[in-house]
Design an enzyme around this catalytic site. Structure first.
Site, PDB file in Angstrom:
ATOM      1  N   SER A 370      15.002  35.758  70.775  1.00  0.00           N
ATOM      2  CA  SER A 370      15.751  34.549  70.416  1.00  0.00           C
ATOM      3  C   SER A 370      14.815  33.369  70.213  1.00  0.00           C
ATOM      4  O   SER A 370      13.877  33.166  70.977  1.00  0.00           O
ATOM      5  CB  SER A 370      16.758  34.210  71.518  1.00  0.00           C
ATOM      6  OG  SER A 370      17.425  33.002  71.195  1.00  0.00           O
ATOM      7  N   ASP A 371      15.090  32.614  69.162  1.00  0.00           N
ATOM      8  CA  ASP A 371      14.447  31.316  68.974  1.00  0.00           C
ATOM      9  C   ASP A 371      14.939  30.391  70.095  1.00  0.00           C
ATOM     10  O   ASP A 371      15.978  30.642  70.704  1.00  0.00           O
ATOM     11  CB  ASP A 371      14.862  30.784  67.594  1.00  0.00           C
ATOM     12  CG  ASP A 371      14.369  29.375  67.345  1.00  0.00           C
ATOM     13  OD1 ASP A 371      13.206  29.096  67.659  1.00  0.00           O
ATOM     14  OD2 ASP A 371      15.154  28.556  66.848  1.00  0.00           O
ATOM     15  N   LYS A 372      14.193  29.328  70.375  1.00  0.00           N
ATOM     16  CA  LYS A 372      14.616  28.394  71.423  1.00  0.00           C
ATOM     17  C   LYS A 372      15.350  27.189  70.837  1.00  0.00           C
ATOM     18  O   LYS A 372      16.525  26.968  71.093  1.00  0.00           O
ATOM     19  CB  LYS A 372      13.413  27.905  72.246  1.00  0.00           C
ATOM     20  CG  LYS A 372      13.793  26.840  73.297  1.00  0.00           C
ATOM     21  CD  LYS A 372      12.573  26.295  74.017  1.00  0.00           C
ATOM     22  CE  LYS A 372      11.774  25.343  73.148  1.00  0.00           C
ATOM     23  NZ  LYS A 372      12.455  24.054  72.899  1.00  0.00           N
TER      24      LYS A 372
END
Length: 636
Positions: A370-372
């Site tokens: 996941s991207d932040k």
């Protein structure tokens, strides 16, 4: 976040000064120490940023006269060399896409059965099997076409027009017309049309005060605008949030930072896990069917030789029955209908299913990357737990910082301060005039100045008729203003080590308009979304390992991971490209780490690729251009 963390204030200049240009690589070694105001020093956290390399040949083309620009002849020559400034999207012809549904092991088996049925004149079977083939292809084609049109509607983000110097005139032209060496003007609100280098001067050659604030969160995952000054690199598709400067175009089209990400997407085209399984089943069935049919065909021809039953056409009719029985002609249709129902169910929950097989593959994912910024977090700066001193309260620091905030300023830090005060302070709720503070009157206001690095306001208390001053700005500036405070310096350093940005607030002592005392330090962070922690826990309960992969700084990634209840083993991107480690060792890092920070699109793509090479089914989620190659590469 531009982690000059704790020591960049709401204005455009990175603090402490002097600092290297944002586009220049930071000095090696530990963070520099500056701003000593007592016995303790404020520590600057190093900011890591990807640096673009410019070849000597390209560098020679960038020495354009800023107020003259390129001539039409020179533009034509460069366009021949570099092409237009646009990303070419290769779209398959709809007919070819439709015909693609007639390929694959099982489809070929069914097509052989259709041909056999036609050869022996079994027109009933011929019609039924052919209808099943077309139904399967139509369901897949229609469902995916719906998703494509929904996605195309989401892709309208790139700049269309830009202001550029050509033939000694400042003209407006299409961004696709730009070439390396063009001189462009960048202003507040502009989407940057190509990669460029800032020249440190205004639109007509005048000197500019302060830096350009650029939001490149969609490209790098850094949640706050970065300060860019003369010599810094700005990237295509990022957005100017403050300031004005001219820049020279360095790279266009597919050579830009975003263009290389798009290029990676073109590479990432492989069949899905589901398709592989179906093809494996199909190949096994083909092998078994061909072997059995050949045995039976030869047996019947030999046993019935010389009789009417032994004619080739008669034997072929009998064998065809077996062939059709062995081929699961209904399997593709049943699968397509089942997955289409799943896609329809997800559509009711506002989920776009681009590929029907993704419905099944989602259930097989064991690692979710996941991207932040904007995915796990809100991508907006928010008031966090403040550091307080001299018996002041959280309400006090919010009130004083609100009084020293510039009304209507288009700045994320000012906006965060105003929003927090308006939500938490009772006196700011239910006001008749939005720009007034009941009981107080601002009699003079000094907006943020890059030289002083703070804002100041003189305020009258309408109840006591006494005046006082409030100051808000860079921590070391405010600490110096109050004559030093070692505890406050330690607090700022502690916040910085957790990736929080600090802002000092001070007010004058009663009876004096010159002697200041410290109120405290506001801390700001891009917080996790309210549902992120719960979602991650649910994923873990289902056996899915969630890993954070972000372009933001390592200390910020660790703080967000801690707040989300994730592990804090966040490695920097250097571990992914270490020349001294084998792919096996790097893959082990990917499996064991809880995430990676300071990554660029190529790094995100590599993480997904290495995990897939281990046979792991990988899901990827993200909202930025920098996530696109990894999203395309991932199984889901």
């Amino acid at each position: 976040m531009n982690e000059k963390t704790e020591i960049q204030t709401q204005g455009p200049s990175p603090i402490p000064s002097p600092a290297p240009p944002t586009g220049v690589p930071p000095a090696t070694g530990g963070g520099a120490k500056e701003g000593k105001v007592g016995n303790v020093e404020i520590e600057e956290q190093e900011h890591h940023e990807h640096v673009e390399e410019i070849s000597p040949e390209l560098e020679a083309l960038l020495q354009t006269d800023p107020l003259q620009g390129l001539s039409d002849d020179e533009v034509a020559r460069r366009r021949e060399t570099f092409g237009r400034n646009e990303l070419i999207e290769k779209k398959r012809h709809p007919l070819l896409k439709f015909l693609g549904y007639f390929t694959g092991a099982i489809a070929y088996l069914i097509e052989i059965a259709v041909i056999c049925a036609a050869v022996v004149g079994d027109w009933a079977d011929f019609g039924i099997i052919l209808a099943l083939l077309f139904i399967n292809a139509t369901i897949g084609f229609v469902e995916e076409a719906k998703a494509e049109s929904a996605l195309d509607a989401l892709k309208q983000t790139l700049a269309l027009k830009t202001r550029c110097w050509r033939n000694g005139h400042l003209v407006e032209l299409d961004t696709s017309e730009l070439v390396p060496g063009d001189v462009i003007v960048l202003r507040l609100g502009d989407i940057i049309p190509a990669d460029g280098r800032l020249l440190g001067i205004g639109a007509t050659g005048e000197a500019t005060e302060g830096d350009l604030q650029v939001d490149q969160s969609a490209l790098t995952g850094e949640s706050l605008p970065l300060s860019k000054n003369k010599g810094s690199t700005v990237y295509s598709s990022s957005i100017v949030k403050q300031g004005q400067q001219m820049g020279v175009v360095t790279k266009t089209g597919g050579d830009t930072f975003i263009g290389r990400a798009a290029g990676l997407m073109a590479v990432a085209t492989e069949e899905g896990h589901f398709q592989k399984i179906i093809n494996r089943i199909g190949n096994f069935l083909i092998l078994i069917t061909v072997v059995l049919v050949l045995i039976i065909l030869i047996y019947l021809l030999v046993v019935n030789r010389g009789t009417p039953e032994g004619s080739f056409k008669k034997v072929l009719e009998q064998v065809l029955v077996l062939t059709i029985a062995a081929i699961p002609v209904g399997l593709p249709t049943v699968m397509s209908v089942t997955m289409a129902m799943g896609a329809k169910e997800l559509a009711l929950r506002k989920v776009i299913v681009k590929r029907l097989t993704a419905v099944e593959e989602m259930a097989s994912v064991s690692v979710l990357c996941s991207d932040k910024t904007g995915t796990l977090t809100l991508n907006e700066l928010t008031f966090d737990e403040p550091y307080l001193t001299n018996s002041y309260t959280s309400d006090d620091i919010l009130l004083y910082s609100y009084l020293a905030a510039e009304p209507g300023a288009n700045d994320p830090i000012e906006f965060a301060v105003r929003t927090a005060a308006e939500e938490q302070l009772e006196i700011l709720k239910n006001r008749t005039h939005k720009h007034e503070v009941p009981g107080y009157k601002v009699t003079s206001f000094l907006p943020f100045n890059p030289a002083t690095k703070m804002t100041q306001a003189t305020v009258m208390n309408l109840n006591s008729q006494e005046s006082f001053k409030v100051a808000k700005g860079a921590p070391q500036v405010i600490i110096r203003l109050v004559g030093g405070d070692d505890d406050a310096v330690r607090a700022v350093n502690a916040l910085a080590k957790r990736g929080l940005r600090a802002l000092g607030v001070a007010r004058t002592k009663p009876g004096s308009l010159e002697e200041y005392e410290l109120v405290g330090m506001i801390s700001l962070i891009d917080p996790p979304r309210p549902d992120s922690g719960d979602t991650i826990r649910r994923c873990n309960d289902m056996g899915v390992d969630v890993k954070m992969i972000t372009g933001d700084q390592q200390i910020i990634a660790k703080e967000v991971a801690h707040r989300l209840g994730m592990g804090r083993v966040i490695l920097d991107a250097g571990h992914l490209v270490d020349p001294n480690k084998s792919d096996e060792e790097i893959t082990e890092h990917c499996i064991r780490a809880d995430g990676f920070a300071q990554v660029i699109p190529e790094h995100k793509y590599r993480v997904v690729e290495l995990l897939q090479n281990r046979g792991i089914l990988v899901g990827m989620t993200g909202d930025g251009v920098n996530d696109a190659p990894a999203l395309k590469k991932a199984n889901v």
